[in-house]
Design a protein around this motif. Structure first.
Motif, mmCIF file in Angstrom:
data_model
loop_
_atom_site.group_PDB
_atom_site.id
_atom_site.type_symbol
_atom_site.label_atom_id
_atom_site.label_comp_id
_atom_site.label_asym_id
_atom_site.label_seq_id
_atom_site.Cartn_x
_atom_site.Cartn_y
_atom_site.Cartn_z
ATOM 1 N N LEU A 233 0.278 7.682 2.702
ATOM 2 C CA LEU A 233 -0.733 8.731 2.468
ATOM 3 C C LEU A 233 -0.576 9.868 3.464
ATOM 4 N N ARG B 184 0.834 -1.210 0.000
ATOM 5 C CA ARG B 184 0.000 0.000 0.000
ATOM 6 C C ARG B 184 0.868 1.259 0.000
ATOM 7 N N TYR C 295 -0.589 4.368 6.079
ATOM 8 C CA TYR C 295 -1.357 4.005 4.874
ATOM 9 C C TYR C 295 -2.799 4.515 4.970
ATOM 10 N N THR D 147 -10.726 0.094 -5.859
ATOM 11 C CA THR D 147 -9.660 0.942 -5.314
ATOM 12 C C THR D 147 -8.264 0.518 -5.803
ATOM 13 N N PRO D 148 -7.921 -0.782 -5.813
ATOM 14 C CA PRO D 148 -6.580 -1.147 -6.304
ATOM 15 C C PRO D 148 -6.361 -0.722 -7.758
ATOM 16 N N LEU E 123 -7.848 -4.309 9.180
ATOM 17 C CA LEU E 123 -8.862 -4.653 8.174
ATOM 18 C C LEU E 123 -8.843 -3.734 6.958
#
Ligand SMILES: C[C@](O)(CO)[C@H](O)COP(=O)(O)OP(=O)(O)OC[C@H]1O[C@@H](n2ccc(N)nc2=O)[C@H](O)[C@@H]1O
Ligand SMILES: Nc1ncnc2c1ncn2[C@@H]1O[C@H](COP(=O)(O)OP(=O)(O)OP(=O)(O)O)[C@@H](O)[C@H]1O
Length: 354
Positions: free
Chosen positions: A86, A83, A217, A254-255, A199
């Motif tokens: 952010l 990931r 992330y 999203t990916p 999660l």
């Protein structure tokens, strides 16, 4: 559509499905933007009361959608499962999913009852209820508490699915809050955030809503109080009050959006100029979102942008007159499939009834 799936943990075969009459679907569809009624009398927003209050009790949590007022995307990290790093300002938006939790007889496992007029791919016949984010959250809480997940869950979905509005994260967060209360655990929000972070990136934020600064992330959360200087600054910039959500039938994964972001960044070799670094990627995959943003800006919205990974568009509007212009532009040119009116920032609401 309502699907009822029952998965006793010790007997994974007990799976049934039923359909909801159209009349019920309509009644759900007719109230997507209304702020749900709540009962705050039984404790604080973090669910932090203790005691064994399981039998005959239903805990209900109305959990808002999320958007990102800024979303800066950095490099990927192997230790985060690939990931991206952010830096984001989260904002909870008052379109609410409602999750209820009540105790089932010991050893009978969980059940999930899903309702709503816009269930997206959750309504697909091959959708596995055991992978529902709410169910994963129930299992994570059960494991942490050393309990069996003998809980009946219901979810009334109003947050569009696969829309960049964090609907699955909201349902997971609502489940964590509900079970914390149902089982009388009284765990503080920091402990719940630790479980939520295992999660998904957005879930720790969804436990508390409002405004927050997210790093790591996305899971490292620092709340921004409305009356702090950062909170007042966001409000002064117009990131509060009336919000219009332009929603679509199309879902974005999203990916896929992060992958497109990586490709575009590699080509451009520079950081995105947008407040939401994923916006160009989402528009590349779903051009109507870009057209809706331009139309909202021309109609006078303070801010209009892709929500998170998209494709939904969020427009902050100063008053009813601007709202009417944006709605007119979106409808007139068919730039969105559905418009939801809401208020931001919003907070989860916990209710308990005997
Ligand atoms: C787009 C945002 O909603 C903005 O808040 C989030 O970054 C995504 O949040 P989320 O869906 O809760 O994310 P997760 O469930 O943790 O990850 C889903 C997928 O999104 C991508 N992902 C997510 C978070 C992150 N910091 N970097 C990523 O690259 C990965 O491909 C990951 O497999
Ligand atoms: N309770 C749930 N609500 C919505 N989607 C769920 C849920 N459980 C599992 N999912 C799956 O998760 C996927 C993403 O749905 P979601 O509505 O959370 O998207 P999103 O808002 O774009 O996510 P995010 O922006 O947090 O990445 C969908 O494919 C959906 O089938």
């Amino acid at each position: 559509m309502t699907a009822v799936m029952t998965h006793p943990i010790r007997n994974a075969d007990g799976r049934t499905a039923t359909s909801t009459p159209a009349s019920e679907r309509e009644s759900t569809a007719s109230q997507p933007t209304r702020r749900p009624k709540s009962d705050r009398a039984n404790g604080s927003d973090d669910g932090s009361i203790t005691g064994n209050i399981t039998s005959g009790v239903t805990v209900s949590v109305d959990c808002p959608a999320k958007t990102n007022l800024t979303l800066e995307v950095g490099p990927t990290h192997a230790e985060w499962g690939g990931r991206h790093e952010l830096d984001t300002i989260y904002c909870a938006v008052g379109v609410y999913d409602t999750v209820t939790a009540s105790a089932k007889r010991a050893g009978t496992g969980f059940s999930l009852d899903l309702a709503g007029a816009h269930l997206g791919d959750l309504a697909a016949s091959d959708s596995d209820m055991r992978r529902n984010h709410a169910v994963l959250a129930l299992f994570a809480m059960a494991q942490a508490a050393g309990r069996d997940p003998d809980v009946a869950l219901t979810i009334t979905k109003r947050i569009p699915v696969g829309a960049g509005l964090g609907g699955g994260s909201a349902d997971a967060a609502a489940t964590i809050l509900a079970v914390n209360r149902l089982w009388g655990l009284g765990w503080p929000i920091e402990r719940l955030r630790g479980i939520a972070a295992t999660l998904g990136a957005d879930m720790p934020f969804c436990l508390t809503g409002g405004f927050a600064h997210g790093t790591g992330y996305g899971e490292q959360i620092e709340d921004i109080a409305f009356d702090s200087s950062a909170g007042r600054s966001l409000i002064a910039q117009g990131f509060a009050g009336e919000v219009l959500i332009g929603a679509y039938q199309t879902q974005l994964r999203t990916p896929d959006v992060y992958r497109k972001f990586d490709t575009l960044s590699a080509k451009a070799g520079a950081a995105s100029a947008n407040r939401n670094h994923l916006q160009s990627a989402a528009i590349d995959l779903h051009p109507r979102s870009g057209q809706a943003i331009d139309a909202a800006a021309r109609a006078g919205a303070h801010h209009a942008f892709v929500s998170g990974s998209g494709p939904s568009v969020v427009a902050f509007v100063a008053d009813d007159a601007v709202a009417a212009k944006v709605i007119g532009a979106w409808r007139g040119d068919g730039l969105v499939d559905r418009i939801i009116r809401a208020k931001a920032p919003a907070k989860p609401i916990i209710g308990v009834r005997q």
